[in-house]
Design a protein around this motif. Structure first.
Motif, short mmCIF file in Angstrom:
data_model
loop_
_atom_site.label_atom_id
_atom_site.label_comp_id
_atom_site.label_asym_id
_atom_site.label_seq_id
_atom_site.Cartn_x
_atom_site.Cartn_y
_atom_site.Cartn_z
N GLU A 1 0.83 -1.21 0.00
CA GLU A 1 0.00 0.00 0.00
C GLU A 1 0.86 1.26 0.00
O GLU A 1 0.58 2.24 -0.70
N LEU A 2 1.98 1.23 0.77
CA LEU A 2 2.88 2.40 0.81
C LEU A 2 3.55 2.63 -0.54
O LEU A 2 3.66 3.78 -1.00
N LEU A 3 3.95 1.56 -1.20
CA LEU A 3 4.59 1.70 -2.50
C LEU A 3 3.64 2.28 -3.54
O LEU A 3 4.01 3.17 -4.32
N ALA B 1 9.73 0.21 -0.17
CA ALA B 1 9.09 0.64 1.07
C ALA B 1 10.12 0.90 2.16
O ALA B 1 9.98 1.83 2.97
N HIS B 2 11.14 0.08 2.18
CA HIS B 2 12.21 0.28 3.16
C HIS B 2 12.92 1.61 2.95
O HIS B 2 13.17 2.37 3.91
N SER B 3 13.25 1.95 1.71
CA SER B 3 13.94 3.21 1.44
C SER B 3 13.04 4.41 1.71
O SER B 3 13.51 5.46 2.16
N ILE B 4 11.71 4.25 1.45
CA ILE B 4 10.79 5.36 1.72
C ILE B 4 10.74 5.64 3.22
O ILE B 4 10.82 6.80 3.66
N ARG C 1 17.06 12.62 -1.49
CA ARG C 1 16.18 13.43 -2.31
C ARG C 1 15.21 12.56 -3.10
O ARG C 1 14.03 12.91 -3.26
N ASP C 2 15.69 11.42 -3.58
CA ASP C 2 14.85 10.51 -4.37
C ASP C 2 14.15 9.46 -3.52
O ASP C 2 13.47 8.59 -4.08
N HIS C 3 14.35 9.51 -2.20
CA HIS C 3 13.75 8.54 -1.27
C HIS C 3 14.19 7.11 -1.58
O HIS C 3 13.43 6.17 -1.45
N THR C 4 15.45 6.96 -2.01
CA THR C 4 16.01 5.63 -2.26
C THR C 4 17.09 5.27 -1.24
O THR C 4 17.83 4.31 -1.43
N TYR C 5 17.18 6.08 -0.18
CA TYR C 5 18.20 5.83 0.85
C TYR C 5 17.84 4.59 1.66
O TYR C 5 16.70 4.44 2.11
N VAL C 6 18.81 3.71 1.84
CA VAL C 6 18.64 2.50 2.63
C VAL C 6 19.75 2.49 3.68
O VAL C 6 20.94 2.58 3.32
#
Length: 502
Positions: free
Chosen positions: A49-51, A111-114, A422-427
């Motif tokens: 759902e978050l994705l 979802a993890h990176s978000i 910035r791209d919400h891909t940070y893990v």
């Protein structure tokens, strides 16, 4: 005793509790784990759902059929779980397949990176200082400051070495001129001594040398004596010219020494500061000793005494010449005869005033002291220049290259983190990976520039100190070069094609 034992027991108990809490905290998995280990299916339903929501709001072009397949599978699984049942194997397979197809389309977003990006971006000052981006930024600023300090220190040393080399060339040229002038002066002095001895043997001796017995009365006519006096005056005039040249060259040498003395002081201070950095201890060791490969230079304590003796002897010579010039003008005019013109008489008097035995010996002593002082100054300054050149070479080749590699690695980490946030891909990853990247950047900065091929004109055109930064920023360049070197030695040669039967 009982009170002390009780306090020690309480302290030991608290230390044990603290160690137990720290162990549990370190062993506890992170709350923002990519997979819910307790309920993987339930966590994946929330992540789906978050994705979908984030992909829709971030203006990503997603296929409607894949969204429909994922949302349908999520709704079916959620209804079954809400009713207390469990999805069948086919329903689970349909959910995971739809989830995978949708996740591949929006990768590297997950979802993890978000969740991790939102958690880091939502922090405000001063809590934002504890984020990985802030920590790496502060470390990069510190390394950048160290790099600027080393760069300024290196540039100052290199500039002083270049100036010292220029002064050394000028001193060498002056020494060569002084040596040539001394040789010519010695030959003229021999001629003067021969003429003086000849005149003394003929009974015309103004100031005989030691061991010479002058004649009691003239043994030659006036014309012969006049000719010998004229030849002596001519030789004295030549000696006077050489003496003037010698004094001018000596003044130039002293002026050059005075010009080099401030540079010597600056370079000595630069060297002392470098020695302080090299001798700095860290945990009982000196990690920067390689920058200063030789021992510290010992100062020459007797140079000040030599300078004071030289100044005193110069004053003595100046006073003696002044007094002798005033007293010998009249007597030399009488010795030369009334027929000799006044300019030649003045030349003879000036030359005679510089050729007294006491003044001659004082000139020799002064020259010996000046040569001794110049030798000590040149020796000390030469050792300072040699060690400074070694330090500058080691700074530019190793230390600054290593720091530039560190700065390049930290710059890469900062750029990657900022782009991911910035791209919400940070893990979140282990800090050990950043440490490994930084260490590899330092190694690549030192050794990477040595492996640059000649054909790589794009890298060769860069400034020398910028190449370590490039290799630290992109350590993959070093890896590719190393792979090429390894393959050139390990790759097997292709087997020749089989021969056809005749």
């Amino acid at each position: 005793m009982t009170t002390a034992a009780t306090l020690l027991q309480r302290l030991s108990t608290r230390v044990q509790h603290g160690c137990t809490w720290l162990r549990k905290t370190l062993d506890k998995p992170h709350a923002d784990s990519p997979v819910d280990l307790a309920d993987p299916m339930g966590g994946a339903l929330k992540d789906a759902e978050l994705l979908v929501a984030f992909a829709a709001q971030s203006r990503r072009s997603i296929e409607p059929k894949k969204v429909l397949a994922l949302t349908t599978a999520v709704a079916q699984a959620a209804q079954l779980r809400a009713a207390g049942g469990q999805p069948t194997a086919a329903e689970r397979a349909a959910f995971w397949t739809a989830y995978d197809e949708f996740a591949v389309d929006i990768a590297p977003l997950s979802a993890h990176s978000i969740r991790a990006s939102v958690r880091v971006n939502s922090r405000r000052f001063p809590l934002s200082l504890a984020t990985p981006t802030a920590v790496n930024a502060l470390l990069a600023i510190a390394v950048f400051y160290v790099c600027l300090s080393l760069q300024g220190f290196w540039v100052a040393g290199k500039e002083m070495i270049e100036r010292a080399e220029t002064l050394d060339k000028q001193k060498a040229e002056l020494n060569l001129k002084l040596s040539r002038n001394d040789g010519e002066t010695a030959r003229i002095q021999n001629r003067i001594d021969q003429k003086r001895d000849h005149l003394c043997r003929l009974g015309d001796c103004a100031w005989p040398r030691a061991g010479m017995n002058p004649a009691s009365k003239p043994a030659a006519d006036g014309a012969t004596l006049a000719a010998l006096r004229a030849e002596q005056a001519l030789a004295l005039g030549e000696y006077d010219e050489k003496f003037q040249v010698d004094r001018e060259l000596s003044r130039d040498m002293r002026a050059l020494s005075d010009r080099s003395r401030p540079l010597e002081v600056l370079m000595t201070q630069w060297h002392e500061r470098a020695r302080g950095v090299c001798d700095a201890s860290l945990l009982g060791s000196r990690p920067l000793t390689f920058v200063c490969p030789v021992e510290a230079i010992k100062a020459q304590d007797n140079r000040a005494t030599l300078r004071s003796n030289i100044d005193a002897l110069r004053d003595q010579l100046k006073q003696s010449r002044t007094a002798r010039l005033n007293t010998t003008a009249t007597s030399s005019q009488a010795q030369l005869g009334q027929e000799r013109p006044p300019p030649e008489a003045a030349l003879y008097a000036r030359a005679m005033s510089r050729q007294s035995p006491a003044d001659w010996q004082a000139e020799q002593d002064l020259r010996a002291l000046e040569q001794q002082l110049g030798s000590l100054d040149a020796d000390h300054f030469g050792r300072v220049v040699v060690e400074a050149r070694l330090i500058v070479a080691n700074l530019g080749t190793y230390l600054i290259a290593m720091v530039m590699g560190l700065l390049g690695a930290l710059t890469y980490i900062l750029r990657t983190l900022s782009q991911q946030l910035r791209d919400h891909t940070y893990v979140p990853v282990s800090a050990s990976l950043s440490v490994v990247r930084i260490c590899l950047g330092a190694i690549a900065g030192v050794f990477g520039s040595l492996l640059v091929p000649v054909s790589e004109t794009g890298l060769k055109s860069l400034p020398p100190l910028f190449i370590p930064f490039v290799f630290g920023y992109g350590i993959e360049i070093l890896f590719s070069l190393l792979d090429k070197v390894v393959r050139s030695f390990t790759q097997a040669e292709p087997a020749p094609p089989p021969r056809r039967a005749q």
